[in-house]
Write an enzyme that holds these catalytic residues in place. Structure first.
Site, mmCIF file in Angstrom:
data_model
loop_
_atom_site.group_PDB
_atom_site.id
_atom_site.type_symbol
_atom_site.label_atom_id
_atom_site.label_comp_id
_atom_site.label_asym_id
_atom_site.label_seq_id
_atom_site.Cartn_x
_atom_site.Cartn_y
_atom_site.Cartn_z
ATOM 1 C CD GLU A 188 -3.544 -6.138 2.933
ATOM 2 O OE1 GLU A 188 -4.485 -5.464 3.416
ATOM 3 O OE2 GLU A 188 -2.351 -5.860 3.101
ATOM 4 C CD GLU A 206 -3.164 -1.189 1.983
ATOM 5 O OE1 GLU A 206 -3.227 -0.340 2.886
ATOM 6 O OE2 GLU A 206 -4.058 -2.040 1.780
HETATM 7 O O1 AHR Z 1 -5.246 -6.203 6.823
HETATM 8 C C1 AHR Z 1 -5.223 -5.064 7.615
HETATM 9 C C2 AHR Z 1 -4.572 -3.877 6.911
HETATM 10 O O2 AHR Z 1 -5.348 -3.508 5.801
HETATM 11 C C3 AHR Z 1 -3.210 -4.116 6.313
HETATM 12 O O3 AHR Z 1 -2.204 -3.976 7.247
HETATM 13 C C4 AHR Z 1 -3.106 -3.068 5.281
HETATM 14 O O4 AHR Z 1 -2.254 -3.418 4.220
HETATM 15 C C5 AHR Z 1 -4.555 -2.857 4.837
HETATM 16 O O5 AHR Z 1 -4.878 -1.526 4.779
#
Ligand code: AHR
Length: 521
Positions: A324, A200
């Site tokens: 994610e 990110e």
């Molecule tokens: O999964 C939780 C958080 O969500 C992670 O650390 C981040 O990459 C995302 O914003």
């Protein structure tokens, strides 16, 4: 292709089609499966997971230390290890997430008593003593039987630090880093399959613009080498949700493109929005519907990012890595808001099925995906409390769908009724199918409607099969879940609602259920 399939069906099964169409087109629930033209391989890595130094994911959930009374191997919980192996976990991402861009790997090696402590500024401001570091993570992957996916620190780390980490992990040359590794007890280099250059980077990983990151990425990537027979699969920090410009920026320049093997994508479903997130367990049918409506958006998001990638990489040499994904709800009442601990219900199981079917359908481009997160955080497959462990409904979906790992995607054509809520509608059925190396076909199906059984008719074209069997996951309640007091309320069971006759598979999908069917010759 879809029209062609439908025409083929009309020719082969005229009675079936004309009867169904005559009455009411809306009631036709039909999945045509083309058995004799297998498509791309569904990478096992689509079934990947994600572990972060966040709440009790690592500490308590995975790592209890070798002196714990909780049964463990080298400090790693035995119950969790067993469950992960049973689920056939293919890879595990670590150490974050946002944590990765505050993590300095040298803090987490060497004698435990000498390891530096830091404050986990992203997640609850707790002290991180670094007792779980590189060696402990690599041991975890070895014991769980999966590949390592390491996320390097671009946001607050240096190029040298990241380059040295890769050298420490994977080189067998004689160098200061490899000598350090040997001093710390690991003679032979490890194999590390996946390595991410930041997380990110548009947000917690440095708040960069896409253009700026494209340059930073080139700089970091230049110094990440594949040592000693280890082939690093380099993942560029990619877009969030609908940020298509990010993917465009990384893909358009051939030099930038040559610096990575895949670009990542993050997309969470947050019904209610970030300010008023849903409770994980106390919700209405409207919330149930809205969750799946958001889940289905993953398809559109992948299609659009993938379409951009196609313009610059029509041969699909670069992967899309959805590292994610999942449902993000309120934390459980009374728990630390920074720990993201949420329960997991039948709603999450259907979410998992929708996503995994979408990833299967995009197997030509999606090479890896990682559910957020593995234990005790967000849409976990495992919850722990002291020495207790429960497997969540999401766990059972991953276990049932494991039959798709490394199988080849089959072409399908789904026509189904809508699941409606007021004036909104989504398909009531989600499905995908694959053929494995032994010629067995697996069809994974979810019925999103919480109140209605759906009979799905599946003409299987191009090959003949003799036997049918299956597994089902369902629950009496939309919010059915497994608790530490009642750990086996929602679990998979043998399914006897499928039949096979004259090349037509018929599946009676119970309301709110996930089913995986196996067809054998
Ligand atoms: O999964 C939780 C958080 O969500 C992670 O650390 C981040 O990459 C995302 O914003």
């Amino acid at each position: 292709m879809k029209k062609l399939l439908f025409l083929v069906l009309i020719v082969i099964f005229p009675a079936l089609v004309s009867n169904a169409q005559k009455d009411d087109m809306v009631t036709v629930n039909q999945l045509i499966i083309v058995a004799n033209h297998p498509g791309p391989v569904i990478s096992k890595d689509i079934y990947g997971h994600f572990s972060e130094h966040l709440g009790s994911c690592i500490y308590g959930g995975i790592w209890v230390g070798p002196d714990s009374k909780i049964p463990n191997t080298y400090g790693i919980r035995n119950d969790v290890l067993f469950a992960l192996r049973e689920m056939k976990i293919p890879n595990l991402r670590w150490p974050g997430g946002c944590f990765a861009d505050t993590y300095h790997w040298k803090d987490g090696i060497g004698p435990k008593e000498k390891r530096a402590s830091i404050v986990n500024t992203n997640w609850g401001g707790v002290t991180e003593d670094n007792s779980f570091g590189t060696h402990e993570f690599m041991k975890l992957t070895e014991l769980a039987g999966c590949d390592a996916y390491i996320s390097g620190n671009v946001g607050s780390g240096t190029v040298r630090e990241m380059a040295e980490w890769v050298e420490y992990l994977t080189s067998d040359a004689d160098s200061p880093m490899t000598r350090l590794r040997k001093e710390n007890g690991q003679e032979k280099p490890w194999k590390v399959k996946f390595f991410a250059m930041g997380n990110e980077t548009w947000g917690c990983g440095g708040n960069m613009t896409a253009d700026y990151y494209a340059d930073v990425l080139k700089q970091f990537s230049t110094y990440l080498h594949s040592y000693s027979g280890n082939q690093l699969y380099k993942v560029a920090s990619g877009a969030s949700d609908y940020d298509f410009n990010w993917t465009e920026t990384l893909m358009k320049d051939p030099k930038t493109r040559s610096m990575f093997d895949a670009v990542s994508l993050h997309y969470y479903s947050v019904p209610g929005g970030w300010e008023k997130k849903n409770s994980a367990t106390v919700f209405t049918e409207n919330d149930w519907f809205e969750t799946f409506r958001l889940n289905y958006d993953m398809d559109r998001i992948i299609k659009t990012h993938s379409g951009i990638m196609d313009r610059y990489d029509p041969m699909k040499t670069k992967g899309l890595v959805v590292d994610e994904w999942g449902n993000w709800f309120q934390v459980e009442p009374g728990t630390n808001p920074g720990f993201l601990f949420q329960q997991n219900t039948m709603r999450d199981a259907i979410t998992a099925a929708i996503h995994l079917n979408i990833f299967n359908q995009h197997a030509d481009r999606v090479r890896m995906a990682n559910l957020a997160q593995i234990v005790n955080v967000l849409q976990s497959v495992i919850l722990t409390k002291g020495d207790k462990m429960v497997l969540t409904p999401t766990y059972y979906v991953f276990k049932m769908f494991a039959v798709h790992q490394e199988a080849r995607l089959l072409s399908t054509d789904l026509r189904c009724e809508d699941y409606t809520m007021g004036d909104r509608k989504i398909p009531a059925i989600s499905a995908s199918a694959s053929v494995d190396k032994d010629g067995k076909i697996h069809v994974s199906i979810a019925n999103l409607n919480p109140k209605k059984e759906i009979i799905l008719t599946c003409p299987v074209i191009g090959d003949t099969f003799k036997t049918v069997s299956g597994e089902v996951l369902t629950s009496g309640e939309m919010n059915g879940c497994n608790t530490f007091e009642k750990p086996e309320t929602v679990k998979s069971a043998a399914f006897n609602g499928a039949s096979l006759k004259d090349g037509i598979l018929t599946v009676k999908m119970p309301a709110k259920s996930v089913v995986v069917i196996e067809l054998k010759k």
